[in-house]
Design a protein around this motif. Sequence first.
Motif, PDB file in Angstrom:
ATOM      1  N   PHE A  54      38.925  38.251  31.789  1.00  0.00           N
ATOM      2  CA  PHE A  54      38.441  39.059  30.662  1.00  0.00           C
ATOM      3  C   PHE A  54      37.259  39.884  31.153  1.00  0.00           C
ATOM      4  O   PHE A  54      36.280  39.342  31.672  1.00  0.00           O
ATOM      5  N   THR A  55      37.340  41.196  31.000  1.00  0.00           N
ATOM      6  CA  THR A  55      36.328  42.069  31.585  1.00  0.00           C
ATOM      7  C   THR A  55      36.072  43.261  30.659  1.00  0.00           C
ATOM      8  O   THR A  55      36.562  43.300  29.528  1.00  0.00           O
ATOM      9  N   SER A  56      35.317  44.238  31.141  1.00  0.00           N
ATOM     10  CA  SER A  56      34.938  45.383  30.309  1.00  0.00           C
ATOM     11  C   SER A  56      35.985  46.497  30.384  1.00  0.00           C
ATOM     12  O   SER A  56      36.777  46.578  31.326  1.00  0.00           O
ATOM     13  N   ARG A  57      35.954  47.382  29.386  1.00  0.00           N
ATOM     14  CA  ARG A  57      36.850  48.537  29.402  1.00  0.00           C
ATOM     15  C   ARG A  57      36.560  49.427  30.602  1.00  0.00           C
ATOM     16  O   ARG A  57      37.471  50.001  31.199  1.00  0.00           O
ATOM     17  N   GLU A  58      35.278  49.537  30.960  1.00  0.00           N
ATOM     18  CA  GLU A  58      34.898  50.359  32.108  1.00  0.00           C
ATOM     19  C   GLU A  58      35.498  49.805  33.391  1.00  0.00           C
ATOM     20  O   GLU A  58      35.983  50.546  34.254  1.00  0.00           O
ATOM     21  N   HIS A  59      35.480  48.485  33.529  1.00  0.00           N
ATOM     22  CA  HIS A  59      36.055  47.854  34.723  1.00  0.00           C
ATOM     23  C   HIS A  59      37.563  48.121  34.798  1.00  0.00           C
ATOM     24  O   HIS A  59      38.091  48.434  35.872  1.00  0.00           O
ATOM     25  N   ILE A  60      38.254  48.018  33.667  1.00  0.00           N
ATOM     26  CA  ILE A  60      39.696  48.302  33.631  1.00  0.00           C
ATOM     27  C   ILE A  60      39.954  49.755  34.009  1.00  0.00           C
ATOM     28  O   ILE A  60      40.893  50.079  34.758  1.00  0.00           O
ATOM     29  N   ARG A  61      39.131  50.654  33.492  1.00  0.00           N
ATOM     30  CA  ARG A  61      39.278  52.081  33.820  1.00  0.00           C
ATOM     31  C   ARG A  61      39.138  52.299  35.329  1.00  0.00           C
ATOM     32  O   ARG A  61      39.922  53.037  35.939  1.00  0.00           O
ATOM     33  N   GLN A  62      38.172  51.634  35.950  1.00  0.00           N
ATOM     34  CA  GLN A  62      37.976  51.774  37.394  1.00  0.00           C
ATOM     35  C   GLN A  62      39.179  51.252  38.167  1.00  0.00           C
ATOM     36  O   GLN A  62      39.607  51.867  39.154  1.00  0.00           O
ATOM     37  N   LEU A  63      39.730  50.132  37.736  1.00  0.00           N
ATOM     38  CA  LEU A  63      40.904  49.574  38.425  1.00  0.00           C
ATOM     39  C   LEU A  63      42.091  50.532  38.320  1.00  0.00           C
ATOM     40  O   LEU A  63      42.815  50.740  39.297  1.00  0.00           O
ATOM     41  N   PHE A  70      33.986  45.283  45.346  1.00  0.00           N
ATOM     42  CA  PHE A  70      34.155  44.233  46.360  1.00  0.00           C
ATOM     43  C   PHE A  70      34.426  42.903  45.676  1.00  0.00           C
ATOM     44  O   PHE A  70      35.213  42.083  46.148  1.00  0.00           O
ATOM     45  N   ARG A  71      33.803  42.698  44.515  1.00  0.00           N
ATOM     46  CA  ARG A  71      33.953  41.424  43.812  1.00  0.00           C
ATOM     47  C   ARG A  71      35.388  41.249  43.320  1.00  0.00           C
ATOM     48  O   ARG A  71      35.979  40.179  43.448  1.00  0.00           O
ATOM     49  N   THR A  72      35.961  42.307  42.781  1.00  0.00           N
ATOM     50  CA  THR A  72      37.350  42.259  42.312  1.00  0.00           C
ATOM     51  C   THR A  72      38.304  42.020  43.469  1.00  0.00           C
ATOM     52  O   THR A  72      39.268  41.253  43.359  1.00  0.00           O
ATOM     53  N   SER A  73      38.034  42.674  44.592  1.00  0.00           N
ATOM     54  CA  SER A  73      38.881  42.490  45.780  1.00  0.00           C
ATOM     55  C   SER A  73      38.803  41.053  46.284  1.00  0.00           C
ATOM     56  O   SER A  73      39.814  40.469  46.705  1.00  0.00           O
ATOM     57  N   LEU A  76      40.785  38.797  43.918  1.00  0.00           N
ATOM     58  CA  LEU A  76      42.226  38.968  44.168  1.00  0.00           C
ATOM     59  C   LEU A  76      42.646  38.201  45.419  1.00  0.00           C
ATOM     60  O   LEU A  76      43.650  37.480  45.414  1.00  0.00           O
ATOM     61  N   LYS A  77      41.877  38.351  46.477  1.00  0.00           N
ATOM     62  CA  LYS A  77      42.201  37.655  47.731  1.00  0.00           C
ATOM     63  C   LYS A  77      42.188  36.138  47.529  1.00  0.00           C
ATOM     64  O   LYS A  77      43.076  35.420  48.023  1.00  0.00           O
ATOM     65  N   ALA A  78      41.205  35.650  46.781  1.00  0.00           N
ATOM     66  CA  ALA A  78      41.106  34.214  46.515  1.00  0.00           C
ATOM     67  C   ALA A  78      42.286  33.730  45.688  1.00  0.00           C
ATOM     68  O   ALA A  78      42.823  32.643  45.917  1.00  0.00           O
ATOM     69  N   SER A  79      42.724  34.548  44.721  1.00  0.00           N
ATOM     70  CA  SER A  79      43.855  34.180  43.879  1.00  0.00           C
ATOM     71  C   SER A  79      45.140  34.066  44.702  1.00  0.00           C
ATOM     72  O   SER A  79      45.927  33.124  44.526  1.00  0.00           O
ATOM     73  N   VAL A  80      45.348  35.001  45.617  1.00  0.00           N
ATOM     74  CA  VAL A  80      46.542  34.975  46.469  1.00  0.00           C
ATOM     75  C   VAL A  80      46.544  33.710  47.329  1.00  0.00           C
ATOM     76  O   VAL A  80      47.560  33.005  47.434  1.00  0.00           O
ATOM     77  N   SER A 110      53.401  48.315  46.037  1.00  0.00           N
ATOM     78  CA  SER A 110      52.838  49.678  46.054  1.00  0.00           C
ATOM     79  C   SER A 110      51.407  49.719  46.549  1.00  0.00           C
ATOM     80  O   SER A 110      50.872  50.787  46.822  1.00  0.00           O
ATOM     81  N   GLN A 111      50.775  48.508  46.647  1.00  0.00           N
ATOM     82  CA  GLN A 111      49.367  48.406  47.030  1.00  0.00           C
ATOM     83  C   GLN A 111      48.466  49.170  46.052  1.00  0.00           C
ATOM     84  O   GLN A 111      47.466  49.772  46.440  1.00  0.00           O
ATOM     85  N   LYS A 112      48.844  49.103  44.762  1.00  0.00           N
ATOM     86  CA  LYS A 112      48.063  49.782  43.724  1.00  0.00           C
ATOM     87  C   LYS A 112      47.893  48.874  42.512  1.00  0.00           C
ATOM     88  O   LYS A 112      48.699  47.972  42.272  1.00  0.00           O
ATOM     89  N   TRP A 113      46.827  49.163  41.744  1.00  0.00           N
ATOM     90  CA  TRP A 113      46.620  48.475  40.472  1.00  0.00           C
ATOM     91  C   TRP A 113      47.483  49.148  39.407  1.00  0.00           C
ATOM     92  O   TRP A 113      47.523  50.379  39.328  1.00  0.00           O
ATOM     93  N   GLU A 114      48.160  48.326  38.598  1.00  0.00           N
ATOM     94  CA  GLU A 114      49.064  48.846  37.579  1.00  0.00           C
ATOM     95  C   GLU A 114      48.875  48.100  36.267  1.00  0.00           C
ATOM     96  O   GLU A 114      48.400  46.959  36.253  1.00  0.00           O
ATOM     97  N   LYS A 115      49.309  48.735  35.189  1.00  0.00           N
ATOM     98  CA  LYS A 115      49.359  48.082  33.883  1.00  0.00           C
ATOM     99  C   LYS A 115      50.720  47.404  33.721  1.00  0.00           C
ATOM    100  O   LYS A 115      51.748  47.998  34.028  1.00  0.00           O
TER     101      LYS A 115
END
Length: 408
Positions: A54-63, A70-73, A76-80, A110-115
């Motif tokens: 759960f995060t901010s609208r701004e963070h979603i927009r950036q993704l 770096f924190r999001t990356s 993600l790496k930790a989740s994988v 695709s190596q991209k963030w998607e909805k």
Amino acid sequence: MGKWETPIGVIQHSSDKKILLSEDLLSESGLFNGTECYVKVGKILQLGPLIGVFTSREHIRQLNQQDASFRTSEILKASVKAGTILYHFSVRDLLWNKKMVKGTVFNPASQKWEKRMFPFPDVLYDRASGRAYRKYERHVRARKKMAEMKIAKVNAVHYFDKWDLFRQLNRYKDVKDYLPETHKYKPFYLKKMLKKHPVIYLKATVGSMGTRIMRLESEGPKYKYSVYRNKLKTGHSFSLQRVNKKAVNFFGDDKIIMQQGIQLVKVDNGNVDMRATVQRNGKGELEINSIAVRLGKEGSPITSSRTGSNIVRLDEFIKAHGKHYSDKLEGKIHRFLTLIYRRIEDIYGPFGEMGIDFGLDASENIYFIESNAKPAKDSLYKSFDRKTIDQAFRNPMEYAKHLSGFQS
């Protein structure tokens, strides 16, 4: 998967490593072809664990603009590595009527963030703002509804109210000695506090990154005040009434506490404090991941990593500046951190991770400063080795797996 289930027909095939889903099931679950995750098999076939950040609208927009921090990356790496399924969402992405979430997820093909459409998660990793409760009723309602759905949470609460935290901790005899004197801010009581303590701090009860703090100091007939926003600002006044007015202007509508200034250890005339990252691992056991020491700039009221403080590991600090400390100091610090963590859990409920700020005086007395329910890991990132950093990001994923009942 997550909070979604549907009747299926199961046909056994020769591989015990793969589950083949129809295109409809793949679409409804939000999974990508080739997703690696855990499986529980009984009367229900369960895939997961599904973790919603759960995060901010701004963070979603950036993704969605492919601008991951770096924190999001690292998450993600930790989740994988942990074998969990992870998506990010804001309050606008919650589709209550459809019982679905419009999640933002990384597509490995695709190596991209998607909805993509996802079920509600098994576990909530709440990284959204703690201050939003004052501005947006939707955040309050969203968290309440997710709690009613019995979605497990990495942390029991998503922010700490400093006044409530100190008031509650003060009830425990084994914690009292670690707490600086703290009161609700009252203009008429400010003079009394400054007579008792030469330095006090005014702090917003809800705030982070040191941006909602004012340092006050008595200098004979004068009062010196300093704050840090984008840069250090200082001023003097002979009138305490004027100082109170400055405080009201600075904090606005924020609720404020006033707190005894600790006579912290100094290096090059700058205050020194410490940030510990304390977490629970995949077995639910407590781990002190790291202790970073922040060497503040001279005159700065805070030692945040964002103000240019020099940051080193605890062992490096002791070697360079603490040779006079006893060899029992690290053990004392570890016992203090464990006690504070568990007492906070006694008050609010279980936590998967916490940032704990504390300080030392010249006599090795330890003082609790504050706790952060959403540790940014900036100090850790700037001072520790890759293995420690990786573990700090992976522990919440492993703990989420533990909460959801999936075993590695």
